[in-house]
Write an enzyme that holds these catalytic residues in place. Structure first.
Site, PDB file in Angstrom:
ATOM      1  N   CYS A 211       0.358   3.097   3.604  1.00  0.00           N
ATOM      2  CA  CYS A 211       0.751   2.552   4.917  1.00  0.00           C
ATOM      3  C   CYS A 211       1.756   1.411   4.836  1.00  0.00           C
ATOM      4  O   CYS A 211       2.212   0.923   5.854  1.00  0.00           O
ATOM      5  CB  CYS A 211      -0.485   2.106   5.696  1.00  0.00           C
ATOM      6  SG  CYS A 211      -1.184   0.544   5.132  1.00  0.00           S
TER       7      CYS A 211
ATOM      8  N   CYS B   4       0.848  -1.187   0.000  1.00  0.00           N
ATOM      9  CA  CYS B   4       0.000   0.000   0.000  1.00  0.00           C
ATOM     10  C   CYS B   4       0.889   1.245   0.000  1.00  0.00           C
ATOM     11  O   CYS B   4       1.803   1.357   0.822  1.00  0.00           O
ATOM     12  CB  CYS B   4      -0.892  -0.026   1.240  1.00  0.00           C
ATOM     13  SG  CYS B   4      -1.845   1.488   1.453  1.00  0.00           S
TER      14      CYS B   4
ATOM     15  N   CYS C 189      -5.371   0.499   6.198  1.00  0.00           N
ATOM     16  CA  CYS C 189      -5.588   1.944   6.364  1.00  0.00           C
ATOM     17  C   CYS C 189      -6.841   2.440   5.647  1.00  0.00           C
ATOM     18  O   CYS C 189      -7.184   3.616   5.750  1.00  0.00           O
ATOM     19  CB  CYS C 189      -4.369   2.732   5.912  1.00  0.00           C
ATOM     20  SG  CYS C 189      -4.131   2.782   4.134  1.00  0.00           S
TER      21      CYS C 189
ATOM     22  N   CYS D 122      -7.574  -4.543 -10.633  1.00  0.00           N
ATOM     23  CA  CYS D 122      -7.089  -3.448 -11.466  1.00  0.00           C
ATOM     24  C   CYS D 122      -6.714  -2.305 -10.529  1.00  0.00           C
ATOM     25  O   CYS D 122      -7.591  -1.665  -9.959  1.00  0.00           O
ATOM     26  CB  CYS D 122      -8.215  -3.048 -12.426  1.00  0.00           C
ATOM     27  SG  CYS D 122      -7.750  -1.773 -13.587  1.00  0.00           S
TER      28      CYS D 122
ATOM     29  N   CYS E 214      -7.290  -0.970   0.888  1.00  0.00           N
ATOM     30  CA  CYS E 214      -6.294  -1.537   1.796  1.00  0.00           C
ATOM     31  C   CYS E 214      -7.003  -1.881   3.102  1.00  0.00           C
ATOM     32  O   CYS E 214      -7.697  -1.040   3.680  1.00  0.00           O
ATOM     33  CB  CYS E 214      -5.184  -0.525   2.047  1.00  0.00           C
ATOM     34  SG  CYS E 214      -4.065  -1.021   3.370  1.00  0.00           S
TER      35      CYS E 214
HETATM   36 ZN   LIG Z   1      -2.815   0.929   3.473  1.00  0.00          ZN
END
Ligand SMILES: [Zn+2]
Length: 135
Positions: A51, A48, A99, A122, A96
């Site tokens: 985070c 991510c 976060c 995607c 995610c």
């Molecule tokens: Zn994250």
């Protein structure tokens, strides 16, 4: 996965670039073929961009021709999905799990050698970071 990360929008405004903020917190979409990780073929983990939570392994990445990094599977419990009804045809949004940042969408995809799951994640390149496996 590490503990869930709850931060307010001011925090993300500080931490993310304007482009990242637009995609990850405002659910925007980057221009196709604009992402730096689109043609990345190195071995490692896609994390991510906000985070650092590991999301996708390089072995699940494939070239879908769409202009966005595409994966056929995500790491277990790394993402959350939510139906998105903003378009006429509903889509499934990918977040995610740590976060809550928006990453992209998941679509049905013809099952083939490149995409054995029949699902294509995607993902906006700008929403991702990459950690190369070094050995
Ligand atoms: Zn994250």
């Amino acid at each position: 996965m590490k503990k869930e990360l709850k931060k307010n929008e001011d925090y993300w405004h500080e931490k993310l670039s304007p482009e990242q903020f637009y995609v990850m917190r405002k659910k925007g979409t980057e221009r196709p073929f604009s992402g730096s990780l689109l043609y990345n073929k190195k071995k490692g983990n896609y994390v991510c961009g906000a985070c650092g939570n590991p999301l996708f392994e390089s072995k699940t990445k494939f070239d879908s021709g769409t202009g966005w990094p595409s994966f056929y599977d995500a790491r277990k419990n790394s993402i959350k999905l939510k139906r998105d009804f903003r378009m006429i045809i509903p889509r499934t949004e990918v977040f995610c799990a740590r976060c809550g940042s928006h990453l992209g969408h998941v679509f049905n995809h013809p099952k083939n050698r490149e995409c054995p799951s029949g699902k294509r994640y995607c993902i906006n390149s700008i929403a991702l970071g990459f950690r190369e496996n070094k050995r």
